[in-house]
Design a protein around this motif. Structure first.
Motif, PDB file in Angstrom:
ATOM      1  N   MET A 293      46.869  35.840  78.450  1.00 23.58           N
ATOM      2  CA  MET A 293      46.566  34.519  77.965  1.00 23.58           C
ATOM      3  C   MET A 293      46.067  33.670  79.132  1.00 23.58           C
ATOM      4  SD  MET A 293      49.221  31.649  76.453  1.00 23.58           S
ATOM      5  CE  MET A 293      49.410  32.404  74.875  1.00 23.58           C
ATOM      6  N   ARG A 294      44.985  32.991  78.907  1.00 22.39           N
ATOM      7  CA  ARG A 294      44.461  32.064  79.919  1.00 22.39           C
ATOM      8  C   ARG A 294      45.167  30.723  79.796  1.00 22.39           C
ATOM      9  NH1 ARG A 294      38.084  32.680  80.648  1.00 22.39           N
ATOM     10  NH2 ARG A 294      38.046  34.914  80.962  1.00 22.39           N
ATOM     11  N   GLU A 295      45.116  29.974  80.863  1.00 27.98           N
ATOM     12  CA  GLU A 295      45.758  28.657  80.854  1.00 27.98           C
ATOM     13  C   GLU A 295      45.127  27.734  79.806  1.00 27.98           C
ATOM     14  OE1 GLU A 295      46.943  25.120  83.951  1.00 27.98           O
ATOM     15  OE2 GLU A 295      46.612  27.132  84.750  1.00 27.98           O
ATOM     16  N   THR A 296      43.823  27.878  79.579  1.00 30.94           N
ATOM     17  CA  THR A 296      43.171  27.045  78.565  1.00 30.94           C
ATOM     18  C   THR A 296      43.718  27.344  77.173  1.00 30.94           C
ATOM     19  OG1 THR A 296      41.341  28.632  78.446  1.00 30.94           O
ATOM     20  CG2 THR A 296      41.019  26.695  79.838  1.00 30.94           C
ATOM     21  N   GLU A 297      43.959  28.617  76.872  1.00 27.36           N
ATOM     22  CA  GLU A 297      44.540  28.985  75.580  1.00 27.36           C
ATOM     23  C   GLU A 297      45.963  28.451  75.472  1.00 27.36           C
ATOM     24  OE1 GLU A 297      45.789  32.861  72.882  1.00 27.36           O
ATOM     25  OE2 GLU A 297      44.654  33.180  74.729  1.00 27.36           O
ATOM     26  N   PHE A 298      46.699  28.529  76.566  1.00 29.12           N
ATOM     27  CA  PHE A 298      48.059  27.995  76.584  1.00 29.12           C
ATOM     28  C   PHE A 298      48.046  26.517  76.193  1.00 29.12           C
ATOM     29  CE2 PHE A 298      51.171  25.482  78.887  1.00 29.12           C
ATOM     30  CZ  PHE A 298      52.345  26.006  78.377  1.00 29.12           C
ATOM     31  N   TRP A 299      47.171  25.728  76.835  1.00 30.84           N
ATOM     32  CA  TRP A 299      47.118  24.287  76.551  1.00 30.84           C
ATOM     33  C   TRP A 299      46.632  24.007  75.136  1.00 30.84           C
ATOM     34  CZ3 TRP A 299      50.144  21.232  78.820  1.00 30.84           C
ATOM     35  CH2 TRP A 299      50.490  21.421  80.156  1.00 30.84           C
ATOM     36  N   GLU A 300      45.750  24.836  74.616  1.00 29.81           N
ATOM     37  CA  GLU A 300      45.315  24.680  73.222  1.00 29.81           C
ATOM     38  C   GLU A 300      46.496  24.855  72.277  1.00 29.81           C
ATOM     39  OE1 GLU A 300      42.182  27.530  72.726  1.00 29.81           O
ATOM     40  OE2 GLU A 300      40.755  26.336  73.880  1.00 29.81           O
ATOM     41  N   ARG A 301      47.322  25.849  72.547  1.00 30.26           N
ATOM     42  CA  ARG A 301      48.505  26.072  71.707  1.00 30.26           C
ATOM     43  C   ARG A 301      49.502  24.921  71.836  1.00 30.26           C
ATOM     44  NH1 ARG A 301      50.304  32.389  71.703  1.00 30.26           N
ATOM     45  NH2 ARG A 301      48.276  33.282  71.264  1.00 30.26           N
TER      46      ARG A 301
ATOM     47  N   GLN B  30      48.844  21.810  72.522  1.00 31.27           N
ATOM     48  CA  GLN B  30      48.295  20.664  71.807  1.00 31.27           C
ATOM     49  C   GLN B  30      48.358  20.851  70.303  1.00 31.27           C
ATOM     50  OE1 GLN B  30      44.441  19.938  73.510  1.00 31.27           O
ATOM     51  NE2 GLN B  30      45.299  19.465  75.512  1.00 31.27           N
ATOM     52  N   GLN B  31      48.171  22.071  69.854  1.00 32.23           N
ATOM     53  CA  GLN B  31      48.244  22.363  68.433  1.00 32.23           C
ATOM     54  C   GLN B  31      49.635  22.052  67.880  1.00 32.23           C
ATOM     55  OE1 GLN B  31      47.554  26.494  67.543  1.00 32.23           O
ATOM     56  NE2 GLN B  31      47.837  26.224  65.354  1.00 32.23           N
ATOM     57  N   HIS B  32      50.663  22.362  68.641  1.00 33.72           N
ATOM     58  CA  HIS B  32      52.034  22.213  68.152  1.00 33.72           C
ATOM     59  C   HIS B  32      52.671  20.876  68.504  1.00 33.72           C
ATOM     60  CE1 HIS B  32      52.249  26.189  66.514  1.00 33.72           C
ATOM     61  NE2 HIS B  32      51.679  26.645  67.612  1.00 33.72           N
ATOM     62  N   LEU B  33      52.218  20.248  69.563  1.00 36.75           N
ATOM     63  CA  LEU B  33      52.846  19.000  69.993  1.00 36.75           C
ATOM     64  C   LEU B  33      51.919  17.787  69.937  1.00 36.75           C
ATOM     65  CD1 LEU B  33      54.781  20.387  73.085  1.00 36.75           C
ATOM     66  CD2 LEU B  33      55.741  19.748  70.878  1.00 36.75           C
ATOM     67  N   GLY B  34      50.645  18.021  69.723  1.00 39.69           N
ATOM     68  CA  GLY B  34      49.671  16.939  69.763  1.00 39.69           C
ATOM     69  C   GLY B  34      49.110  16.801  71.167  1.00 39.69           C
ATOM     70  N   ALA B  35      47.895  16.296  71.244  1.00 33.45           N
ATOM     71  CA  ALA B  35      47.202  16.229  72.531  1.00 33.45           C
ATOM     72  C   ALA B  35      47.928  15.364  73.547  1.00 33.45           C
ATOM     73  CB  ALA B  35      45.783  15.733  72.328  1.00 33.45           C
ATOM     74  N   ALA B  36      48.394  14.213  73.129  1.00 33.86           N
ATOM     75  CA  ALA B  36      49.045  13.294  74.078  1.00 33.86           C
ATOM     76  C   ALA B  36      50.441  13.768  74.462  1.00 33.86           C
ATOM     77  CB  ALA B  36      49.112  11.898  73.480  1.00 33.86           C
ATOM     78  N   TYR B  37      51.216  14.209  73.484  1.00 31.25           N
ATOM     79  CA  TYR B  37      52.606  14.559  73.764  1.00 31.25           C
ATOM     80  C   TYR B  37      52.750  15.888  74.500  1.00 31.25           C
ATOM     81  CZ  TYR B  37      57.627  15.051  73.122  1.00 31.25           C
ATOM     82  OH  TYR B  37      58.968  15.205  73.339  1.00 31.25           O
ATOM     83  N   ALA B  38      51.805  16.797  74.343  1.00 34.21           N
ATOM     84  CA  ALA B  38      51.893  18.104  74.998  1.00 34.21           C
ATOM     85  C   ALA B  38      52.023  17.968  76.511  1.00 34.21           C
ATOM     86  CB  ALA B  38      50.686  18.966  74.643  1.00 34.21           C
TER      87      ALA B  38
END
Length: 64
Positions: free
Chosen positions: A1-9, A11-19
């Motif tokens: 898993m790349r770091e970009t995919e990690f951050w996408e996940r 944001q998907q589960h916590l929202g962009a701001a809260y992640a």
């Protein structure tokens, strides 16, 4: 898993701001009581970090 995919996940589960807030403030025992940000800075693979986040958030198996 790349770091970009990690951050996408994240944001998907916590929202962009809260992640990013959650990643910087929530200590995970599975990561040696480090935050996501600390673990990434220490070179822990994003896949390992995601598994710790997945468990902490009690996400469904399909999200693992």
């Amino acid at each position: 898993m790349r770091e970009t995919e990690f951050w996408e996940r994240m944001q998907q589960h916590l929202g962009a701001a809260y992640a990013s807030v959650w990643a910087g403030q929530h200590n995970l025992s599975a990561l040696g009581n480090r935050t996501v940000d600390q673990a990434l800075a220490d070179g822990v693979p994003p896949k390992t970090i995601w598994r710790a986040v997945w468990a902490a958030l009690e996400l469904p198996d399909r999200e693992r």
